[in-house]
Every structure is written in C-alpha cells, then in structure tokens.
Write a protein that holds these residues in place. Sequence first.
Motif, PDB file in Angstrom:
ATOM      1  N   ASN A  83     -14.072 -57.746  29.194  1.00 30.92           N
ATOM      2  CA  ASN A  83     -14.587 -58.244  30.465  1.00 30.92           C
ATOM      3  C   ASN A  83     -13.714 -57.844  31.656  1.00 30.92           C
ATOM      4  O   ASN A  83     -14.124 -58.063  32.801  1.00 30.92           O
ATOM      5  CB  ASN A  83     -14.719 -59.764  30.419  1.00 30.92           C
ATOM      6  CG  ASN A  83     -15.931 -60.220  29.640  1.00 30.92           C
ATOM      7  OD1 ASN A  83     -16.891 -59.470  29.478  1.00 30.92           O
ATOM      8  ND2 ASN A  83     -15.894 -61.438  29.136  1.00 30.92           N
ATOM      9  N   THR A  84     -12.547 -57.274  31.402  1.00 33.41           N
ATOM     10  CA  THR A  84     -11.750 -56.770  32.525  1.00 33.41           C
ATOM     11  C   THR A  84     -12.492 -55.670  33.275  1.00 33.41           C
ATOM     12  O   THR A  84     -12.178 -55.401  34.442  1.00 33.41           O
ATOM     13  CB  THR A  84     -10.401 -56.216  32.032  1.00 33.41           C
ATOM     14  OG1 THR A  84     -10.632 -55.192  31.047  1.00 33.41           O
ATOM     15  CG2 THR A  84      -9.540 -57.307  31.416  1.00 33.41           C
ATOM     16  N   SER A  85     -13.480 -55.043  32.630  1.00 37.15           N
ATOM     17  CA  SER A  85     -14.258 -53.998  33.305  1.00 37.15           C
ATOM     18  C   SER A  85     -15.095 -54.559  34.459  1.00 37.15           C
ATOM     19  O   SER A  85     -15.565 -53.792  35.303  1.00 37.15           O
ATOM     20  CB  SER A  85     -15.165 -53.286  32.302  1.00 37.15           C
ATOM     21  OG  SER A  85     -16.051 -54.201  31.682  1.00 37.15           O
ATOM     22  N   LEU A  86     -15.272 -55.887  34.524  1.00 35.42           N
ATOM     23  CA  LEU A  86     -15.981 -56.494  35.658  1.00 35.42           C
ATOM     24  C   LEU A  86     -15.158 -56.429  36.940  1.00 35.42           C
ATOM     25  O   LEU A  86     -15.658 -56.787  38.008  1.00 35.42           O
ATOM     26  CB  LEU A  86     -16.323 -57.954  35.345  1.00 35.42           C
ATOM     27  CG  LEU A  86     -17.357 -58.197  34.241  1.00 35.42           C
ATOM     28  CD1 LEU A  86     -17.504 -59.684  33.973  1.00 35.42           C
ATOM     29  CD2 LEU A  86     -18.697 -57.598  34.621  1.00 35.42           C
ATOM     30  N   ALA A  87     -13.918 -55.971  36.837  1.00 36.52           N
ATOM     31  CA  ALA A  87     -13.062 -55.852  38.027  1.00 36.52           C
ATOM     32  C   ALA A  87     -13.681 -54.952  39.081  1.00 36.52           C
ATOM     33  O   ALA A  87     -13.394 -55.101  40.278  1.00 36.52           O
ATOM     34  CB  ALA A  87     -11.690 -55.316  37.621  1.00 36.52           C
ATOM     35  N   ILE A  88     -14.526 -54.026  38.658  1.00 38.33           N
ATOM     36  CA  ILE A  88     -15.146 -53.105  39.608  1.00 38.33           C
ATOM     37  C   ILE A  88     -15.992 -53.853  40.633  1.00 38.33           C
ATOM     38  O   ILE A  88     -16.200 -53.380  41.756  1.00 38.33           O
ATOM     39  CB  ILE A  88     -15.992 -52.059  38.840  1.00 38.33           C
ATOM     40  CG1 ILE A  88     -16.400 -50.906  39.750  1.00 38.33           C
ATOM     41  CG2 ILE A  88     -17.201 -52.713  38.197  1.00 38.33           C
ATOM     42  CD1 ILE A  88     -17.091 -49.786  39.009  1.00 38.33           C
ATOM     43  N   ALA A  89     -16.469 -55.056  40.270  1.00 41.66           N
ATOM     44  CA  ALA A  89     -17.342 -55.814  41.175  1.00 41.66           C
ATOM     45  C   ALA A  89     -16.591 -56.359  42.381  1.00 41.66           C
ATOM     46  O   ALA A  89     -17.194 -56.574  43.437  1.00 41.66           O
ATOM     47  CB  ALA A  89     -18.013 -56.960  40.417  1.00 41.66           C
ATOM     48  N   ILE A  90     -15.281 -56.602  42.242  1.00 40.36           N
ATOM     49  CA  ILE A  90     -14.511 -57.148  43.359  1.00 40.36           C
ATOM     50  C   ILE A  90     -13.474 -56.150  43.882  1.00 40.36           C
ATOM     51  O   ILE A  90     -12.605 -56.517  44.674  1.00 40.36           O
ATOM     52  CB  ILE A  90     -13.820 -58.467  42.961  1.00 40.36           C
ATOM     53  CG1 ILE A  90     -12.902 -58.265  41.748  1.00 40.36           C
ATOM     54  CG2 ILE A  90     -14.847 -59.549  42.684  1.00 40.36           C
ATOM     55  CD1 ILE A  90     -12.085 -59.498  41.403  1.00 40.36           C
ATOM     56  N   GLY A  91     -13.568 -54.911  43.443  1.00 47.96           N
ATOM     57  CA  GLY A  91     -12.735 -53.865  44.011  1.00 47.96           C
ATOM     58  C   GLY A  91     -11.347 -53.723  43.424  1.00 47.96           C
ATOM     59  O   GLY A  91     -10.510 -53.024  44.004  1.00 47.96           O
ATOM     60  N   TYR A  92     -11.082 -54.334  42.272  1.00 50.32           N
ATOM     61  CA  TYR A  92      -9.775 -54.149  41.642  1.00 50.32           C
ATOM     62  C   TYR A  92      -9.765 -52.823  40.894  1.00 50.32           C
ATOM     63  O   TYR A  92     -10.668 -52.535  40.105  1.00 50.32           O
ATOM     64  CB  TYR A  92      -9.483 -55.295  40.674  1.00 50.32           C
ATOM     65  CG  TYR A  92      -8.168 -55.154  39.950  1.00 50.32           C
ATOM     66  CD1 TYR A  92      -6.960 -55.288  40.628  1.00 50.32           C
ATOM     67  CD2 TYR A  92      -8.129 -54.894  38.590  1.00 50.32           C
ATOM     68  CE1 TYR A  92      -5.753 -55.170  39.962  1.00 50.32           C
ATOM     69  CE2 TYR A  92      -6.930 -54.776  37.909  1.00 50.32           C
ATOM     70  CZ  TYR A  92      -5.745 -54.911  38.607  1.00 50.32           C
ATOM     71  OH  TYR A  92      -4.536 -54.783  37.937  1.00 50.32           O
ATOM     72  N   PRO A  93      -8.750 -51.977  41.121  1.00 46.64           N
ATOM     73  CA  PRO A  93      -8.753 -50.632  40.515  1.00 46.64           C
ATOM     74  C   PRO A  93      -8.334 -50.639  39.050  1.00 46.64           C
ATOM     75  O   PRO A  93      -7.231 -50.233  38.703  1.00 46.64           O
ATOM     76  CB  PRO A  93      -7.760 -49.865  41.392  1.00 46.64           C
ATOM     77  CG  PRO A  93      -6.800 -50.905  41.862  1.00 46.64           C
ATOM     78  CD  PRO A  93      -7.595 -52.167  42.040  1.00 46.64           C
ATOM     79  N   ASP A  94      -9.210 -51.098  38.183  1.00 49.20           N
ATOM     80  CA  ASP A  94      -8.917 -51.057  36.758  1.00 49.20           C
ATOM     81  C   ASP A  94      -9.329 -49.699  36.197  1.00 49.20           C
ATOM     82  O   ASP A  94      -9.709 -48.785  36.938  1.00 49.20           O
ATOM     83  CB  ASP A  94      -9.640 -52.194  36.039  1.00 49.20           C
ATOM     84  CG  ASP A  94     -11.131 -51.932  35.931  1.00 49.20           C
ATOM     85  OD1 ASP A  94     -11.697 -51.388  36.908  1.00 49.20           O
ATOM     86  OD2 ASP A  94     -11.725 -52.257  34.885  1.00 49.20           O
ATOM     87  N   LEU A  95      -9.273 -49.563  34.904  1.00 53.15           N
ATOM     88  CA  LEU A  95      -9.564 -48.280  34.268  1.00 53.15           C
ATOM     89  C   LEU A  95     -11.002 -47.842  34.526  1.00 53.15           C
ATOM     90  O   LEU A  95     -11.259 -46.665  34.818  1.00 53.15           O
ATOM     91  CB  LEU A  95      -9.303 -48.386  32.762  1.00 53.15           C
ATOM     92  CG  LEU A  95      -9.488 -47.113  31.943  1.00 53.15           C
ATOM     93  CD1 LEU A  95      -8.480 -46.053  32.366  1.00 53.15           C
ATOM     94  CD2 LEU A  95      -9.340 -47.411  30.454  1.00 53.15           C
ATOM     95  N   MET A  96     -11.946 -48.767  34.442  1.00 54.42           N
ATOM     96  CA  MET A  96     -13.345 -48.418  34.661  1.00 54.42           C
ATOM     97  C   MET A  96     -13.594 -47.976  36.098  1.00 54.42           C
ATOM     98  O   MET A  96     -14.311 -47.002  36.354  1.00 54.42           O
ATOM     99  CB  MET A  96     -14.236 -49.613  34.308  1.00 54.42           C
ATOM    100  CG  MET A  96     -15.723 -49.357  34.461  1.00 54.42           C
ATOM    101  SD  MET A  96     -16.331 -48.112  33.289  1.00 54.42           S
ATOM    102  CE  MET A  96     -16.203 -49.030  31.760  1.00 54.42           C
ATOM    103  N   SER A  97     -13.016 -48.686  37.051  1.00 56.04           N
ATOM    104  CA  SER A  97     -13.204 -48.345  38.458  1.00 56.04           C
ATOM    105  C   SER A  97     -12.647 -46.964  38.778  1.00 56.04           C
ATOM    106  O   SER A  97     -13.304 -46.143  39.435  1.00 56.04           O
ATOM    107  CB  SER A  97     -12.540 -49.401  39.343  1.00 56.04           C
ATOM    108  OG  SER A  97     -12.594 -49.039  40.698  1.00 56.04           O
TER     109      SER A  97
END
Length: 390
Positions: free
Chosen positions: A329-343
């Motif tokens: 679920n860390t991949s949901l970071a893209i929704a709030i603009g956090y630069p995780d691996l998916m973003s």
Amino acid sequence: MTGASHFMRLAGGWSDPAFRAVATQAMVLALVAGIIAFLAINLIGNLEERSIRTGFGFLWQASGFEIGQSFIAYSASSTFAKALLVGLLNTLVVAILGIVLSTIVGTIVGVASLSRNPLVKPLATTYVELVRNVPLLLQLYVWYAVLTQMLPAASAAPQLLPGLYLAKSGLHFPILHSGAGLVFGALIAGAAAALAYVAWSRRRADLTGAPALLWPRAVLLLGPAIAALLFLAASTPFDVPEPTRFGFSGGGLVTPELTALLIGLSLYNSAFIAEILRAGIMSVSRSQSEAAASLGLSRAHTLRLVIMPQALKVAVPPLASQYLNLAKNTSLAIAIGYPDLMSIGNTIINQTGQAIEVIAILMAVYLTMSLSISAFMNWYNARVALVGMK
C-alpha cells in the motif's frame, strides 16, 4: 515390465485416469505457452512499429528531474538508476517505519480493547471500527489536508524545541553534515549488544526462571547511538533551520507528504493489527491467567510472559499478511505526491517511454520486498512455535 504396463495404461485413451492427468497437464502447458508467445510477438511488433527501443541502457542516462524527498545525495544530473534507488529508499523507510509504528499502536489498542475499564474499551473499539472502515486513500487525503492546510506558514511557524519548527512545508529540524557513519556504527553495536543480552537473559530464564527485563534491551539498543549524537552535538556545529518570509533556510526537512503517508498507513494498519492481537489473546484459555495469578504474577507480567507468547502463535500468520499489505500500500503515495518507487517509476516512463523495462523493475522490487517480509515472518513464526512446544 513396469514401464510397459504404464505405457499400456496411457494407451487406454481418455477413459484411463493416468492418461487424462497427463493429457490435461500437457494441454494446460501448451495453452500457457501459446498465450505467452502470442503476447511476446505482439509486444515486439508494437515496439518495432512505434520505433521504441528496448533494453536497460537508459538507466545510466541523466534523469533531468528533481526529487522532493531524498535520503541520499541526488540532483537532476543523477542517473535514472539513482532516481530509482532514491524511490526504493523512500519506499523502504515508509514500509519499515510503518510496520514498527502500526505494531506499537495496534498492540496498545488491541490490549486496550480487552480492558475492563468502561472508558478505555469503548474508545479502543470505536478507534478500530472507525479507522478500518474508512478507505485508506481517503485517510491519506485527510491527513495531507490537515498537514498542508491547517498548519501555519513559515513566518508564523511555532518553535516546538530549539531549532525545531512545524509548518505547512513540513517539520524542520537541525542536522549534522558529518558523523552519520559514527551514529550508524553505534546503532549496529547497540543492536549486537541487545541481541547478546536477549540470548543471555533467555539462558538465565531457562536456568533460574527469572523473567527477562525490557529496559536493558532499550538501553543497549539506543544508548550507543544517543551517546554518539551527544558527542557530535558537543563537537560539531548544527545546521539550524531559520524561518524566512518565503520558507526556511538550512536544516533538515520531513515533508508533509512523508508525514501524511506514514501516519495514514500506520493508523490504518494498526486497526487491523489490534483485531488480530485481540483475537490471539482471546484464543488463550482463561485458565492460563488464573494459573499465573495463583503464582503471584501481576497482570502486566501475566500478559507479557504467559498470554502474549501463546497468542503470537495464533497471531503471527495474519500479522504477516497485514505487513505485506502495508508494504504494497505504500504505492498509494503517488496520490499525495510523495516520491516513492512507483511515483518515480511513472516519471521515468513518461520521460523515456520504456514502460516494459521500468514496470519489470518495479515488479521485481515489490516481489523481492514482499518475499523478504514473508520469509522473515515465516522464520519468526517457526521460532514462536518452537518456543511454545518446550
């Protein structure tokens, strides 16, 4: 003779069970191979038609974009490979801290939900039902809005502690530009000392029955790192953030995106962990508590030394699934603009067009991360089971 009889059975046709088993497996294998070949041929044809190059050589080209949150040195001139590494570290930080925080909060809430206190139990139950029945994505939006809309601007940010500011831009704190290696080494030394103490205390408990104490583990684990920080603080000047009209200059920063993601994931998963631990505790027979009380153990010692070791045998398998859910679920970071691996992977795809390679890398990373968590929890589950059998 055996081979000849087996051949005769297979020659019996579809009515023979052995023949049906072999024929069915062969047809399924042929169907899967045909689908893979069809997709591969179409993929190659589409790539050639659109003149899209393939391969992983793009990883060593300059990325050309900045990343808002990075735990290692990074700039727009860094390679795509380093950008993916930054995204991986950002994801691992959230996953590891989220697992730790959700376990702590979930344990507290799970134990509180079994309390006899007429105020504590309803509060714990309300927390669990409220948090786990609201979609995680919505909770992330709420926390992000709270951190970016309800906090003051830099010019009016309160100073929580000397050099520590909380504003819309995030949490600003003093940093040291040198000495990270000393602190990291102190953490490793502390972890080794804590593990040695755990092994010694278990041997002592087996011989004398004396329970292991919790506070020496914390002192041994964190003491060397705290001492290293105090030494560096006394000998090295800090880079302290200074509020300006348009922001802060200097110091370190924990972005609101990271904070919102960490809070949202931790609280959401802690509600499920609380229910898992509550079920595990309730699975332990009441006679165990009565026997511990007859021996003069307090309720706290009964919970830590008698109830929890038995409850973990039931709780560990579903806990492993919950930890896997948190990591994915860390991949949901893209929704709030956090630069995780998916973003960062999506950004690289938009710049290079090499979606196949990037998606393959992302799948391999998430698969490795999930298998690592699963392997660790399987090891811990076996260890708990062995302890329970003694």
